[in-house]
Design a protein around this motif. Structure first.
Motif, PDB file in Angstrom:
ATOM      1  N   ASP A 144       0.809  -1.227   0.000  1.00  0.00           N
ATOM      2  CA  ASP A 144       0.000   0.000   0.000  1.00  0.00           C
ATOM      3  C   ASP A 144       0.837   1.270   0.000  1.00  0.00           C
ATOM      4  O   ASP A 144       0.493   2.256  -0.656  1.00  0.00           O
ATOM      5  CB  ASP A 144      -0.923   0.040   1.223  1.00  0.00           C
ATOM      6  N   ASP A 145       1.923   1.282   0.762  1.00  0.00           N
ATOM      7  CA  ASP A 145       2.703   2.520   0.883  1.00  0.00           C
ATOM      8  C   ASP A 145       3.428   2.882  -0.410  1.00  0.00           C
ATOM      9  O   ASP A 145       3.925   4.009  -0.549  1.00  0.00           O
ATOM     10  CB  ASP A 145       3.699   2.430   2.041  1.00  0.00           C
ATOM     11  N   LEU A 146       3.451   1.947  -1.378  1.00  0.00           N
ATOM     12  CA  LEU A 146       4.086   2.234  -2.663  1.00  0.00           C
ATOM     13  C   LEU A 146       3.088   2.473  -3.791  1.00  0.00           C
ATOM     14  O   LEU A 146       3.479   2.921  -4.872  1.00  0.00           O
ATOM     15  CB  LEU A 146       5.017   1.085  -3.057  1.00  0.00           C
ATOM     16  N   VAL A 147       1.810   2.167  -3.553  1.00  0.00           N
ATOM     17  CA  VAL A 147       0.822   2.358  -4.623  1.00  0.00           C
ATOM     18  C   VAL A 147      -0.179   3.464  -4.310  1.00  0.00           C
ATOM     19  O   VAL A 147      -0.947   3.857  -5.191  1.00  0.00           O
ATOM     20  CB  VAL A 147       0.067   1.049  -4.943  1.00  0.00           C
ATOM     21  N   ASP A 148      -0.166   3.974  -3.097  1.00  0.00           N
ATOM     22  CA  ASP A 148      -1.108   5.025  -2.716  1.00  0.00           C
ATOM     23  C   ASP A 148      -0.440   6.386  -2.860  1.00  0.00           C
ATOM     24  O   ASP A 148       0.348   6.813  -2.003  1.00  0.00           O
ATOM     25  CB  ASP A 148      -1.579   4.811  -1.275  1.00  0.00           C
ATOM     26  N   LEU A 149      -0.740   7.080  -3.957  1.00  0.00           N
ATOM     27  CA  LEU A 149      -0.124   8.371  -4.219  1.00  0.00           C
ATOM     28  C   LEU A 149      -0.483   9.408  -3.165  1.00  0.00           C
ATOM     29  O   LEU A 149       0.246  10.403  -2.995  1.00  0.00           O
ATOM     30  CB  LEU A 149      -0.550   8.895  -5.597  1.00  0.00           C
ATOM     31  N   ASP A 150      -1.604   9.201  -2.465  1.00  0.00           N
ATOM     32  CA  ASP A 150      -2.035  10.147  -1.431  1.00  0.00           C
ATOM     33  C   ASP A 150      -1.294   9.972  -0.115  1.00  0.00           C
ATOM     34  O   ASP A 150      -1.405  10.815   0.768  1.00  0.00           O
ATOM     35  CB  ASP A 150      -3.541   9.977  -1.166  1.00  0.00           C
ATOM     36  N   TRP A 151      -0.567   8.894   0.034  1.00  0.00           N
ATOM     37  CA  TRP A 151       0.131   8.624   1.298  1.00  0.00           C
ATOM     38  C   TRP A 151       1.347   9.540   1.377  1.00  0.00           C
ATOM     39  O   TRP A 151       2.236   9.481   0.519  1.00  0.00           O
ATOM     40  CB  TRP A 151       0.561   7.160   1.331  1.00  0.00           C
ATOM     41  N   PRO A 152       1.412  10.411   2.389  1.00  0.00           N
ATOM     42  CA  PRO A 152       2.549  11.346   2.477  1.00  0.00           C
ATOM     43  C   PRO A 152       3.894  10.624   2.396  1.00  0.00           C
ATOM     44  O   PRO A 152       4.089   9.565   3.001  1.00  0.00           O
ATOM     45  CB  PRO A 152       2.353  12.002   3.854  1.00  0.00           C
ATOM     46  N   GLY A 153       4.814  11.198   1.622  1.00  0.00           N
ATOM     47  CA  GLY A 153       6.142  10.614   1.467  1.00  0.00           C
ATOM     48  C   GLY A 153       6.240   9.579   0.366  1.00  0.00           C
ATOM     49  O   GLY A 153       7.260   8.890   0.255  1.00  0.00           O
ATOM     50  N   TRP A 154       5.194   9.482  -0.489  1.00  0.00           N
ATOM     51  CA  TRP A 154       5.193   8.443  -1.519  1.00  0.00           C
ATOM     52  C   TRP A 154       6.407   8.546  -2.439  1.00  0.00           C
ATOM     53  O   TRP A 154       7.085   7.545  -2.692  1.00  0.00           O
ATOM     54  CB  TRP A 154       3.902   8.532  -2.350  1.00  0.00           C
ATOM     55  N   ALA A 155       6.722   9.722  -2.948  1.00  0.00           N
ATOM     56  CA  ALA A 155       7.831   9.865  -3.895  1.00  0.00           C
ATOM     57  C   ALA A 155       9.155   9.470  -3.250  1.00  0.00           C
ATOM     58  O   ALA A 155      10.006   8.834  -3.898  1.00  0.00           O
ATOM     59  CB  ALA A 155       7.894  11.298  -4.421  1.00  0.00           C
ATOM     60  N   GLU A 156       9.343   9.822  -1.989  1.00  0.00           N
ATOM     61  CA  GLU A 156      10.580   9.448  -1.302  1.00  0.00           C
ATOM     62  C   GLU A 156      10.682   7.932  -1.153  1.00  0.00           C
ATOM     63  O   GLU A 156      11.773   7.350  -1.306  1.00  0.00           O
ATOM     64  CB  GLU A 156      10.642  10.117   0.078  1.00  0.00           C
ATOM     65  N   ARG A 157       9.558   7.290  -0.875  1.00  0.00           N
ATOM     66  CA  ARG A 157       9.592   5.824  -0.745  1.00  0.00           C
ATOM     67  C   ARG A 157       9.880   5.169  -2.097  1.00  0.00           C
ATOM     68  O   ARG A 157      10.596   4.157  -2.161  1.00  0.00           O
ATOM     69  CB  ARG A 157       8.273   5.306  -0.166  1.00  0.00           C
ATOM     70  N   ILE A 158       9.327   5.720  -3.174  1.00  0.00           N
ATOM     71  CA  ILE A 158       9.613   5.175  -4.496  1.00  0.00           C
ATOM     72  C   ILE A 158      11.103   5.318  -4.817  1.00  0.00           C
ATOM     73  O   ILE A 158      11.718   4.418  -5.410  1.00  0.00           O
ATOM     74  CB  ILE A 158       8.758   5.882  -5.569  1.00  0.00           C
ATOM     75  N   ASP A 159      11.691   6.425  -4.414  1.00  0.00           N
ATOM     76  CA  ASP A 159      13.131   6.613  -4.621  1.00  0.00           C
ATOM     77  C   ASP A 159      13.924   5.555  -3.855  1.00  0.00           C
ATOM     78  O   ASP A 159      14.870   4.967  -4.395  1.00  0.00           O
ATOM     79  CB  ASP A 159      13.529   8.021  -4.176  1.00  0.00           C
ATOM     80  N   ARG A 160      13.529   5.293  -2.612  1.00  0.00           N
ATOM     81  CA  ARG A 160      14.191   4.241  -1.833  1.00  0.00           C
ATOM     82  C   ARG A 160      14.001   2.873  -2.469  1.00  0.00           C
ATOM     83  O   ARG A 160      14.878   1.997  -2.385  1.00  0.00           O
ATOM     84  CB  ARG A 160      13.637   4.220  -0.410  1.00  0.00           C
ATOM     85  N   PHE A 161      12.857   2.692  -3.111  1.00  0.00           N
ATOM     86  CA  PHE A 161      12.546   1.416  -3.746  1.00  0.00           C
ATOM     87  C   PHE A 161      13.377   1.197  -5.003  1.00  0.00           C
ATOM     88  O   PHE A 161      13.515   0.069  -5.488  1.00  0.00           O
ATOM     89  CB  PHE A 161      11.048   1.383  -4.072  1.00  0.00           C
TER      90      PHE A 161
END
Length: 470
Positions: free
Chosen positions: A196-213
């Motif tokens: 969920d934390d990687l597919v929910d664009l509304d979840w704060p910090g999504w772009a940073e998590r994608i970068d970590r991914f």
């Protein structure tokens, strides 16, 4: 008479229910969906004080107390905004005991009373006058080796416990469990893939998590997700879990999905992008499930962090969420059109909107071989909720299009209690069918054993160490 708790009041039906319960009572526990921290079992350290075991992590408890003016900080709930929180376990426990009357008639009271009595052997009723005595008795037991996490796991007769982790997790605790002979495929403690934390664009910090991914493009994102799913399978996972605001599914053209992903990475997401992306990703995950065999679970319908002040002070998952009406028939059609009859695909549907059980979910499970109904969840995880579920879905979906009971809990010591509640409720429901001459006693006995043990093993593709599927 306490042995008859939750069984029907009518003596004749109760006698049948007693007999049926006997067929399920001692079966091993299958816990295919939950939120116990795997570190508890990987480290196998003694539990902390009674309050930190029973009160602090249980948002059912802290939510009720907060509704009556007890701030979560006073109950030891960690604050993300730097607010000081209570650290003395006895003080927290006394707050619970002083307000124990607030829990009359709730499943939380039933669970805690049974944990105290059945797990810790404390028969003294909890209340303001007994708070310290109960606290001391539980604390004394927690200090002994028989109450370490792995010892309790054995005593609870747990065959398998599934935890839930993000694709960003390094699964280190599961590696430790595997090294000790507790984890991995066919192990006793397994993981669940929760993206969920990687597919929910509304979840704060999504772009940073994608970068970590490590995904700069949508194609890389999909490739990384596929790779991580196999990492999770190597750590024992047999299912994925998806906690979306709605049950919407959508098969977008690949170029459109990539465009949404790119816009969101640049911080330029447009209205509607988040819902469309989540809906598209459910179809992508279904496609991955066909390839790798993970059973798909969908938990929609929660308005997360509805209590804005609570979220600002304490963050997610502390009791600030509210159920919302959820539509399934039209929402799931794009996914089911593609995969609903594929023998390689399996999806377990949950709801917080019980009005959908008879109208939508039972007919869907009765119409698609890939669809199974998950047990009542969260706000519906109660004796009455479990009864209403059986009454609502059995006539259309039967028993064998349901997936057995899941405890969905962070409260480790409540796991056997919750399963016992479900088994007692099912015994009562089946006993009524027997008493009304709608089901023979021997078939009811076989059914309750299936509901308690065999169905969850079968639906969640639980595999034992020797490679045989349970």
């Amino acid at each position: 008479m306490d042995d008859d708790r939750l069984l029907p009041a009518e003596p004749g039906v109760r006698a049948i229910a007693r007999e049926l319960y006997r067929h399920a009572k001692d079966l091993p526990l299958i816990s295919p969906h939950g939120h116990v921290d795997p570190a508890i079992l990987a480290d196998d350290r003694p539990f902390p004080d009674p309050a930190r075991l029973i009160v602090v992590p249980d948002h059912y408890v802290t939510r009720m107390l907060a509704s009556q003016g007890v701030p979560p900080a006073a109950l030891g709930v960690l604050a993300v905004d730097g607010t000081p929180v209570e650290t003395d376990g006895r003080t927290i426990w006394r707050l619970l005991a002083e307000r124990w009357h607030l829990f009359r008639g709730t499943p939380s009271r039933l669970w805690i009373e049974r944990v105290l009595a059945d797990v810790f052997g404390v028969g003294v009723p909890l209340g303001p006058a007994t708070a310290d005595a109960v606290y001391d008795a539980v604390a004394e037991r927690l200090a002994g080796p028989d109450f370490r996490p792995r010892a309790l796991f054995e005593r609870f007769n747990l065959e398998v416990l599934a935890t839930t982790e993000s694709p960003l997790s390094d699964l280190g605790q599961h590696a430790k469990l595997a090294a000790d002979g507790w984890g991995g495929p066919g192990g006793r403690v397994i993981t669940t893939f929760r993206p969920d934390d990687l597919v929910d664009l509304d979840w704060p910090g999504w772009a940073e998590r994608i970068d970590r991914f490590g995904a700069a493009t949508f194609a890389q994102f999909l490739d990384r997700l596929r790779q991580r799913r196999y990492d999770f399978i190597a750590a024992g996972a047999t299912s994925s879990d998806h906690g979306h605001p709605t049950a919407a599914t959508l098969a977008l053209p690949p170029a459109e999905a990539a465009t949404i992903f790119g816009r969101a990475l640049r911080g330029r997401a447009e209205p509607g992008d988040a819902e469309r992306f989540r809906a598209h990703m459910l179809v992508e995950f279904a496609r991955m499930s066909v390839d790798d065999g993970l059973v798909m679970q969908l938990h929609p319908g929660a308005v997360r962090d509805h209590n804005t002040a609570l979220f600002a002070r304490h963050g997610r998952d502390v009791g600030g969420d509210i159920p919302s009406p959820t539509e399934y028939v039209r929402s799931l059609r794009p996914l089911l059109d593609e995969f609903g009859t594929d023998p390689r695909f399996r999806i377990v549907l949950y709801t917080l909107d019980e009005t959908t059980f008879t109208r939508e979910l039972a007919p869907l499970a009765g119409g698609y071989p890939a669809v199974f109904l998950g047990a009542p969840w969260w706000f519906l995880d109660s004796p009455e909720g479990l009864r209403r579920f059986r009454e609502a879905v059995t006539e259309t979906a039967g028993f064998y299009n349901t997936a057995g009971f899941v405890d969905d809990t962070r409260a480790f010591c409540s796991i056997p209690v919750r399963h016992d509640v479900a088994r007692r409720v099912d015994a009562g429901f089946l006993a009524r069918l027997v008493a009304e001459h709608r089901l023979p006693l021997d078939e009811a006995a076989e059914t309750i054993a299936d509901l308690a043990y065999h169905l969850p093993k079968r639906v969640y593709r639980r595999t034992v160490r020797n490679g045989a599927t349970g």
